[in-house]
Design a protein around this motif. Structure first.
Motif, PDB file in Angstrom:
ATOM      1  N   LEU A 169       0.794  -1.171  -0.032  1.00 29.90           N
ATOM      2  CA  LEU A 169      -0.123   0.057   0.100  1.00 29.90           C
ATOM      3  C   LEU A 169       0.890   1.262   0.017  1.00 29.90           C
ATOM      4  O   LEU A 169       1.731   1.351   0.781  1.00 29.90           O
ATOM      5  CB  LEU A 169      -0.943  -0.141   1.247  1.00 29.90           C
ATOM      6  N   ASN A 170       0.537   2.129  -1.058  1.00 28.72           N
ATOM      7  CA  ASN A 170       1.172   3.350  -0.934  1.00 28.72           C
ATOM      8  C   ASN A 170       0.626   4.320   0.059  1.00 28.72           C
ATOM      9  O   ASN A 170      -0.550   4.728  -0.222  1.00 28.72           O
ATOM     10  CB  ASN A 170       1.189   3.902  -2.606  1.00 28.72           C
ATOM     11  N   LEU A 171       1.471   4.670   0.941  1.00 31.89           N
ATOM     12  CA  LEU A 171       0.959   5.554   1.884  1.00 31.89           C
ATOM     13  C   LEU A 171       1.142   6.884   1.658  1.00 31.89           C
ATOM     14  O   LEU A 171       0.241   7.861   2.112  1.00 31.89           O
ATOM     15  CB  LEU A 171       1.660   5.215   3.242  1.00 31.89           C
ATOM     16  N   PHE A 172       1.992   7.471   0.817  1.00 30.28           N
ATOM     17  CA  PHE A 172       2.292   9.111   0.634  1.00 30.28           C
ATOM     18  C   PHE A 172       3.128   8.977  -0.792  1.00 30.28           C
ATOM     19  O   PHE A 172       4.047   8.593  -0.948  1.00 30.28           O
ATOM     20  CB  PHE A 172       2.879   9.710   1.577  1.00 30.28           C
ATOM     21  N   ASP A 173       2.411   9.818  -1.708  1.00 26.74           N
ATOM     22  CA  ASP A 173       2.852   9.857  -2.845  1.00 26.74           C
ATOM     23  C   ASP A 173       2.861  11.410  -3.333  1.00 26.74           C
ATOM     24  O   ASP A 173       3.003  11.764  -4.785  1.00 26.74           O
ATOM     25  CB  ASP A 173       2.395   8.992  -3.924  1.00 26.74           C
ATOM     26  N   ALA A 174       2.428  12.561  -2.524  1.00 27.48           N
ATOM     27  CA  ALA A 174       2.614  14.014  -2.964  1.00 27.48           C
ATOM     28  C   ALA A 174       1.535  14.247  -3.909  1.00 27.48           C
ATOM     29  O   ALA A 174       1.662  14.983  -4.849  1.00 27.48           O
ATOM     30  CB  ALA A 174       3.788  14.377  -3.234  1.00 27.48           C
TER      31      ALA A 174
END
Length: 476
Positions: free
Chosen positions: A355-360
């Motif tokens: 799971l990608n938690l932060f990608d701006a």
């Protein structure tokens, strides 16, 4: 041992499939809706029609046979075999189909086999190194690894759907290129035959003008006609001869274009001049509405809408975790002898969650990009459909009015010929000047050339109507 290995691999793959059967997948792609296009109930010019839906798989057939010209039939076959643009379109479609097949492989588990034989040396200062372990050792490994992404949010399924729709659009593009090239060849061919008739008419005119020149010279030598008549007669003849050469130049250019379309060298290609009639196909009173649905460019535009719609589901799925089931089984030993044995077996199986938690804001921007792409493809679909309706109406109008114009033009040509005959008779009898003859000659030639030009324009409009309808009038 080999039977034991095969049994464990089969068990591993079965576990992967059974695990997915208990997971309910859901698609994040929006419901596919074909963009609405404003349509009329009937053709303005003639037949009824209806909104287009992809039916481009229907046979178009050798529509050019409507023109009953064996040489055109032969040229069309050469185009299909040799045209480089058509070959490029075929290759592009094959690429799209191959890419679609690549995406489809994501629906199934992947199996990877690996084997290696290595000689290694450990660092003397390796952390947690046991005091009894050797500095140098051998490693022999063979195994099979299985991986399967559980399509929780139909990310893979939507990728497959988008790839399939893109491949179908490429196939429709291929048919569009094929139809366009066939129509272009047919149009160039009728232009060439129209020029053949123009050249024959001009050569006859040169011969007739030469006779008039001889007549004026004889009358001038006899003291009956002034030198002005001779000059006018020579002007008429030379002008007609100049027009012959101009028509021959246009014919050469058209012949070169046909050579390029059929994929042969221009320098070694030629088509013999003939004035045989090419019939203008009769248009049925009611053009079947489903023919407009067969246009490959409309089908391609709609399938690109479907592809972009599925791509939204792919972009939205990136907000949710991806689940992958993995397993590996094999044999490993530090000696080459008796390598594949039960004590050397190793295996591992289990799920992994990503799971990608932060990608701006990257994923959010990707969704917006996919939605904008859908809006663009929807607008292009509407544009293609409206343009198709316009093209059908345009060519129906041309054919309707050209038919009436041709009738009037033939009447005008006949009247001009009578006028010329009267002028020549009056000139021979000394009742008129040669100016009257020259004026009648110019008018007669112009009306005859206009009649031939209208015939060519009728044929070209017929070809463009066939192209606008997706190829031919037979829908079965």
């Amino acid at each position: 041992m080999r039977a034991l290995k095969i049994t464990k691999i089969s068990l591993l793959v079965s576990v992967l499939f059974i695990s997915t059967s208990f997971i309910n997948a859901c698609s994040l792609a929006p419901e596919l809706k074909t963009p609405e296009v404003p349509v009329a109930q009937n053709y303005k010019e003639t037949a009824p029609w209806m909104p287009a839906r992809p039916a481009d798989e229907l046979s178009r057939g050798p529509w050019w046979k409507l023109f009953a010209d064996p040489q055109l039939d032969d040229l069309q076959q050469k185009l299909i075999t040799n045209n480089p643009d058509l070959a490029a379109a075929v290759a592009h479609y094959k690429q799209a189909q191959a890419y679609s097949d690549q995406l489809r492989s994501g629906l199934f588990p992947s199996l990877t086999g690996n084997a290696n034989a290595q000689r290694n040396r450990q660092s003397d200062n390796k952390p947690l190194r046991g005091s009894a372990s050797n500095s140098e050792y051998s490693s022999y490994t063979i195994g099979v690894q299985a991986d399967y992404e559980v399509d929780l949010w139909q990310r893979v399924s939507n990728q497959v759907s988008a790839g399939k729709a893109t491949a179908e659009a490429a196939q429709a593009d291929l048919e569009s290129v094929r139809l366009s090239l066939q129509a272009q060849l047919a149009e160039n061919y009728v232009i060439l035959r129209g020029l053949d008739k123009q050249i024959a008419l001009l050569k006859d005119t040169v011969a007739a003008n030469q006779k008039s020149l001889d007549l004026t010279k004889a009358r001038h030598d006899g003291g009956i006609a002034p030198g002005l008549d001779v000059a006018r007669a020579q002007t008429q003849r030379d002008t007609a001869q100049s027009q012959v050469e101009q028509a021959l130049a246009q014919r050469a250019i058209t012949e070169h274009a046909i050579a390029a379309l059929v994929g042969v060298s221009v320098s070694s290609f030629s088509i013999a001049i003939t004035t045989a009639e090419i019939p203008v196909p009769e248009i049925p009173l009611g053009v079947p509405s489903d023919l407009l649905q067969r246009r490959p460019d409309i089908a391609a535009a709609q399938r690109r809408v479907a592809a972009d719609n599925a791509s939204i589901g792919v972009a939205r799925a990136a907000f949710f975790p991806s689940l992958t089931l993995s397993g590996i089984i094999g044999f490993q030993s530090d000696t080459a002898g008796n390598w594949i044995a039960a004590p050397n077996t190793f295996w591992s199986i289990g799920p992994s969650l990503l799971l990608n938690l932060f990608d701006a804001g990257k994923r959010k921007a990707q969704v917006k990009q996919a939605e904008a792409a859908l809006d663009e493809s929807g607008a292009r679909y509407r544009s293609v459909v409206l343009s198709a309706f316009q093209q059908v109406e345009d060519n129906l109008a041309l054919l309707n009015h050209y038919k009436l114009a041709a009738d009037f033009q033939q009447s005008a040509a006949a009247a001009a010929q009578k006028s010329l005959d009267f002028a020549l008779s009056r000139y021979r009898a000394g009742a008129a000047s040669y100016l009257e003859v020259a004026t009648s000659q110019a008018l007669t030639l112009q009306t005859q050339r206009d009649s031939l030009d209208l015939n060519t324009r009728q044929l070209r409009a017929s070809i463009q109507l066939i192209r606008a309808l997706g190829g031919g009038w037979s829908g079965s």
